[in-house]
Each structure stands twice: as structure tokens, then as C-alpha cells.
Design a protein around this motif. Structure first.
Motif, PDB file in Angstrom:
ATOM      1  N   TYR A 258     -37.601 -44.895  18.874  1.00 59.95           N
ATOM      2  CA  TYR A 258     -35.731 -45.870  19.170  1.00 59.95           C
ATOM      3  C   TYR A 258     -35.137 -45.258  20.062  1.00 59.95           C
ATOM      4  O   TYR A 258     -34.630 -43.868  19.891  1.00 59.95           O
ATOM      5  N   LEU A 263     -30.889 -46.626  16.747  1.00 57.58           N
ATOM      6  CA  LEU A 263     -30.831 -45.079  16.153  1.00 57.58           C
ATOM      7  C   LEU A 263     -29.684 -45.520  14.856  1.00 57.58           C
ATOM      8  O   LEU A 263     -29.624 -45.474  13.585  1.00 57.58           O
ATOM      9  N   ILE A 266     -30.021 -48.239  11.784  1.00 54.36           N
ATOM     10  CA  ILE A 266     -30.777 -47.495  11.109  1.00 54.36           C
ATOM     11  C   ILE A 266     -30.290 -47.030   9.497  1.00 54.36           C
ATOM     12  O   ILE A 266     -29.771 -46.216   9.538  1.00 54.36           O
ATOM     13  N   PHE A 295     -31.181 -37.029  11.146  1.00 52.05           N
ATOM     14  CA  PHE A 295     -30.775 -38.521  10.941  1.00 52.05           C
ATOM     15  C   PHE A 295     -29.302 -38.846  11.117  1.00 52.05           C
ATOM     16  O   PHE A 295     -28.881 -39.437  11.450  1.00 52.05           O
ATOM     17  N   ILE A 300     -27.931 -42.085  12.239  1.00 51.31           N
ATOM     18  CA  ILE A 300     -28.195 -43.278  11.175  1.00 51.31           C
ATOM     19  C   ILE A 300     -27.564 -43.007   9.696  1.00 51.31           C
ATOM     20  O   ILE A 300     -27.502 -42.212   9.396  1.00 51.31           O
ATOM     21  N   ILE A 464     -43.179 -40.963   5.794  1.00 55.35           N
ATOM     22  CA  ILE A 464     -41.691 -42.709   6.275  1.00 55.35           C
ATOM     23  C   ILE A 464     -42.439 -43.223   5.443  1.00 55.35           C
ATOM     24  O   ILE A 464     -43.783 -43.896   5.812  1.00 55.35           O
ATOM     25  N   LYS A 473     -42.429 -50.545  13.024  1.00 56.67           N
ATOM     26  CA  LYS A 473     -41.221 -49.565  13.233  1.00 56.67           C
ATOM     27  C   LYS A 473     -41.200 -48.332  12.440  1.00 56.67           C
ATOM     28  O   LYS A 473     -40.766 -47.457  13.069  1.00 56.67           O
ATOM     29  N   ARG A 476     -42.717 -46.509  14.951  1.00 51.87           N
ATOM     30  CA  ARG A 476     -41.968 -45.879  16.020  1.00 51.87           C
ATOM     31  C   ARG A 476     -40.545 -44.901  15.883  1.00 51.87           C
ATOM     32  O   ARG A 476     -40.329 -43.728  16.455  1.00 51.87           O
ATOM     33  N   LEU A 477     -40.412 -45.625  14.272  1.00 48.33           N
ATOM     34  CA  LEU A 477     -39.395 -43.782  14.349  1.00 48.33           C
ATOM     35  C   LEU A 477     -40.231 -42.717  14.053  1.00 48.33           C
ATOM     36  O   LEU A 477     -39.642 -41.347  14.319  1.00 48.33           O
ATOM     37  N   THR A 480     -40.095 -41.633  17.886  1.00 50.40           N
ATOM     38  CA  THR A 480     -38.476 -40.934  18.204  1.00 50.40           C
ATOM     39  C   THR A 480     -38.761 -39.368  17.932  1.00 50.40           C
ATOM     40  O   THR A 480     -38.530 -38.860  18.512  1.00 50.40           O
TER      41      THR A 480
END
Length: 486
Positions: A258, A263, A266, A295, A300, A464, A473, A476-477, A480
Motif C-alpha cells: 500500500y 495506508l 485504512i 499502524f 492508519i 490479518i 487486500k 497487500r497489507l 506492506t
């Protein structure tokens, strides 16, 4: 050149495409690693069988690559391992149980067909808790697997053999299954990635059933990209499985982290029922807080959220799972396949003698409990009540994921425990799944990511969790987090 055994699936793919290595060399290197480890005083025992024809299949893959036939085979010549409850035609499929000793599968599971069609090579069967019932891989007729980080520790279960083989550099990618956390828990304990996809994302056809409304094929690897590549090949609709979903995961092969701007948009929910629970290890809590701080530092939105129904997850899970297990395992009767103990006194005696000798104590415990829940004494009320609460969980968790992009929490309350520590304490063993079962009950995807270590070096995983079919999704996190190494 990158060492073959420590190379990831995508790294091996690149090496094969560049001609830097052959598939036959890859298989020989992995086989040598497995054989060398087998001679150790405390072998990992992730594999219970390394296939004799793996090198022959690799040679055929090399020939196909030379002939220019690799275009539509993204995994040509790449190895994978298979949990012992997934059918492969002509190979043993014993679920690590005496009752299926010598049983040879007559057909391939869909997930196997898809990997083979993509050119991948199955190199062996991996150890597991008998019929996938356990959290430590100690309930296996072949004996326990061991954690590569510390061989006195469990690798987790029930898919502990697959996790140990991947974390121990004997294979870059492996299949597992989970009913209530049996992929994510071993991934956390062994310090690797473990994906439990959305229910129906990967076909269950050819997978020996434990709890049919909960079971899901899962994936192990050492990088996020390898998980994405495996999901792209194995996922999607299957005519043999009415619960499979018409979803395409090809985008998971091109994962990008991301951006800073993404970010900041999110939103992450932190379930207070897990983060404030008694029994949460201090090291696990510290790693969790570190991630939450990161985060927040990225902009975030991170907010504690109460989902009261989560407090019922473990009880609800075992009512449903054990009831379905008792029903599914009724087919192992000494008549159709597997072990047969015929005393000559009639069908009832044959049935009792076969199951008494064929099943281990944990499987018997769960069958007895499941049959009691479904018995005339309860008239099925207990199971039906659990289903009602499950529907409430699916609804309430779904509502949270409608407001937030992810739920984030530890994968397990503690790091890996010592072999033998909980094997005779069913309640302590069952509570290993305290944070994972709600995902299976809600039919949503979750990924356990290696997040850090305890002070004594034991791996700690965080999970997650996303809405149904949000695998891209989630990955992808994770990509990251992998890129910045929080």
C-alpha cells in the motif's frame, strides 16, 4: 546463486526460467536436506513420505521447459508438499491414523489437479494430527513433528508437518487444511505465513472431511508473494464442490505494498475480547502493541472494537466441529476401506473392534463428545443453538468488517509450547485456538504473518482478518509489513 533450499517459490521460479538451475537439481537438493535431517537425533518429521518419483517428474518438467511448453504452466518444475488428508491418486492418504493404514487414494483432490496442471511437482506427504484433530501434531500415528526453531517445541497443529517442512527449508510451499486454525497456528509457531482463505475459495473436493461447514484448504510459504502465487493457481469454482466460489485470484500474483496515501485511508479494528483476555502472553502482547503503534504512525485508523459474540467462539466451535466430525467419521467402519478387525461375531462387533483399535484417543474423545451433543438426550438442540449463535457471529463480524478494512489480533495467545506439555490436557490444547476459530465460523479469510519473537526466540504471529474474498487486500497489507519489517 541463491541456495536452493532457502530459496522461495518465486525465487526458484525465476531461477528455473533463467536456466540457472534445473527442476531435477531442486528436487535433489530438497531430498538431500530431508534425508540429512532424518538422520538427526530429533528429526523434524515434517514429511512422513518423500515421493520416490519426484526426481522423475522433475526430469519431465525440465524436458517440457526445453521444448517451450512452459507458457501456460506458471509452476512448471516447482515443488510442493501435501498434508496427509488430501487425496493424490495412487498415493497413500492415511490422515496419520491407524484406521487408514495402507489406504491408497483413487483420485486427485481438485487442489492437487490444479497444482499439477500448473506444472508443480508433489514431493511428499506431511505429518498431521490424526484426522486433523489437534493443535500440536502430537496426535499422529507416525509420532510428532518438531519445530525447526527449537526441536523441543511443537510446530503447532493440525497442519504442523507442512509448517515444519516449509520453515525447515525442506520445501518452499505446502498445502494444509484447517477447521479452526490448523494452518494459522502452525504458521505462527514456526515463523512463516499461513493463509486460511474464504470458505469456498479453494475446493474441498478430495479432502478428507473433519467439520464440513468449517473445513478449508490453506497455504504455507515463507513470503507473501508465494502465498499469492499459490492462491492464484488453486482458487476458484469447482464443479465437484457445490460450496466452492466463482472467484478469480490472478491479481494476487502481482501484489504491491500500500502507498502512504492508501495506508491513511485504512481502518483497522482491534477486538477487545482478544487483546484484553486473560492468558495472553506478555511477549505476544508486546509484539501486538508494536504493530498497533506502527499502524498509527502511518496514519492508519486503529480502534478497539467490542464484538461480544467472540467470547462464545471457542465453545461454539467445538460444539459444531465435534458434531460434524462424529458424523463424518462414521464412514470408517471396517467395511469399505482401511483397517478391518473382524472378530467373526457380527457387524456390531466388527465395527466396535475396528474403531477401537483404529482411532487414537483424541479422535475417540471428539467422536464421543460429538455423538453426545447430537444424542437423543439433547435432541440436537445443542448443535442447533450453536448454529444460531454462529449465524449471529457471521452477521456481527461481517458488520464490523463493513465499517473497517481489517480485524487485527494475535494468532495465538502464546508462542509455541513444549512437546508433551498439553497432550494430556485437552482444555489447554483446545484453548490454543482461542483467537482463530471465529474466522472459520464466520467463513472469512485470515493470514498469519510472522511478526516477531518472544524474549527466548520463539516466533510470534499476528493475523490479518478481512471480509469475504478480500484475500488480495489482506495480502497487500502483509506485503506492506513485509517490506518495512515492522
Amino acid at each position: 546463486m541463491k541456495d536452493i533450499c532457502t530459496a522461495t517459490l518465486n525465487e526458484l521460479k525465476a531461477m528455473l526460467e533463467e536456466g540457472a538451475v534445473t527442476s531435477a537439481e531442486v528436487i535433489r537438493a530438497l531430498k538431500s536436506a530431508y534425508q540429512a535431517d532424518s538422520q538427526q537425533p530429533l528429526p523434524l518429521q515434517g514429511f512422513i513420505e518423500f515421493f520416490d518419483d519426484a526426481e522423475e517428474l522433475a526430469a519431465k518438467a525440465d524436458a517440457m521447459r526445453k521444448e517451450g511448453k512452459a507458457a501456460n504452466m506458471p509452476l512448471l518444475g516447482l515443488p510442493f508438499a501435501v498434508k496427509d488428508n488430501i487425496s493424490m491418486r495412487g498415493r497413500l492418504c492415511t490422515c496419520c491414523s491407524k484406521i487408514l493404514e495402507g489406504y491408497v487414494a483413487p483420485y486427485n483432490a481438485t487442489v492437487i489437479d490444479r497444482l499439477i496442471s500448473a506444472g508443480a511437482i508433489p514431493i511428499g506427504r506431511t505429518n498431521m494430527d490424526e484426522f486433523a484433530m489437534g493443535s500440536s501434531t502430537e496426535y499422529s500415528v507416525y509420532g510428532p513433528s518438531r519445530n525447526p526453531i527449537d526441536r523441543m517445541l511443537t510446530p503447532g497443529g493440525s497442519s504442523g508437518g507442512s509448517a515444519a517442512a516449509v520453515a525447515g527449508f525442506q520445501v518452499p510451499f505446502a498445502l494444509g487444511t484447517e477447521t479452526g486454525g490448523s494452518v494459522r497456528l502452525p504458521a505462527s509457531y514456526c515463523g512463516i505465513y499461513g493463509l486460511k482463505p474464504t470458505y469456498g475459495a479453494i475446493s474441498r473436493y478430495g479432502v478428507v472431511a473433519f467439520g464440513s461447514s468449517l473445513d478449508q484448504v490453506g497455504l504455507f510459504a515463507r513470503t507473501v508473494d508465494d502465498i499469492g502465487l499459490g492462491l492464484a493457481v488453486t482458487g476458484g469454482r469447482d464443479a465437484h464442490d457445490e460450496t466452492s466460489a466463482d472467484q478469480c485470484f490472478n491479481s494476487c500474483t502481482k501484489l504491491v505494498p500500500y502507498s502512504d496515501g492508501e495506508l491513511k485511508k485504512i481502518r483497522i479494528a482491534l477486538p477487545v475480547e482478544f487483546t484484553k483476555t486473560q492468558g495472553l502472553d506478555a511477549d505476544v502482547s508486546a509484539v501486538f502493541e508494536k504493530f498497533c503503534a506502527w499502524f498509527s504512525a502511518q496514519g492508519i485508523t486503529v480502534e478497539p472494537v467490542s464484538i461480544p459474540v467472540l467470547e462464545s467462539a471457542i465453545a461454539m466451535y467445538y460444539v459444531i466441529a465435534l458434531s460434524e466430525a462424529a458424523s463424518n467419521l462414521a464412514r470408517f467402519d471396517g467395511i469399505r476401506y482401511g483397517l478391518r478387525k473382524d472378530t467373526g461375531k457380527g457387524y456390531d462387533e466388527l465395527y466396535c473392534a475396528t474403531r477401537s483399535e483404529g482411532f487414537g484417543k483424541e479422535v475417540k474423545r471428539r467422536i464421543i463428545t460429538g455423538n453426545y451433543v447430537l444424542s437423543h438426550h439433547f435432541s440436537g438442540d445443542c448443535y442447533e443453538s450453536a448454529l444460531r449463535v454462529r449465524n449471529r457471529m457471521e452477521k456481527e463480524v461481517g458488520e464490523v468488517l463493513g465499517q473497517y478494512d481489517f480485524i487485527f489480533c494475535p494468532t495465538a495467545p502464546t508462542p509455541a509450547f513444549k512437546l508433551g506439555e498439553r497432550v494430556d490436557n485437552p482444555m489447554a490444547m483446545y484453548l490454543s485456538d482461542l483467537f482463530t476459530t471465529f474466522v472459520n465460523l464466520a467463513h472469512i479469510p485470515a493470514l498469519s504473518v510472522p511478526a516477531g519473537t518472544a524474549q527466548d526466540g520463539r516466533p510470534i504471529g499476528m493475523q490479518i482478518v478481512g471480509a469475504k474474498f478480500s484475500e488480495e487486500k489482506i495480502l497487500r497489507l502483509a506485503k506492506t509489513l513485509e517490506a518495512v519489517r515492522v
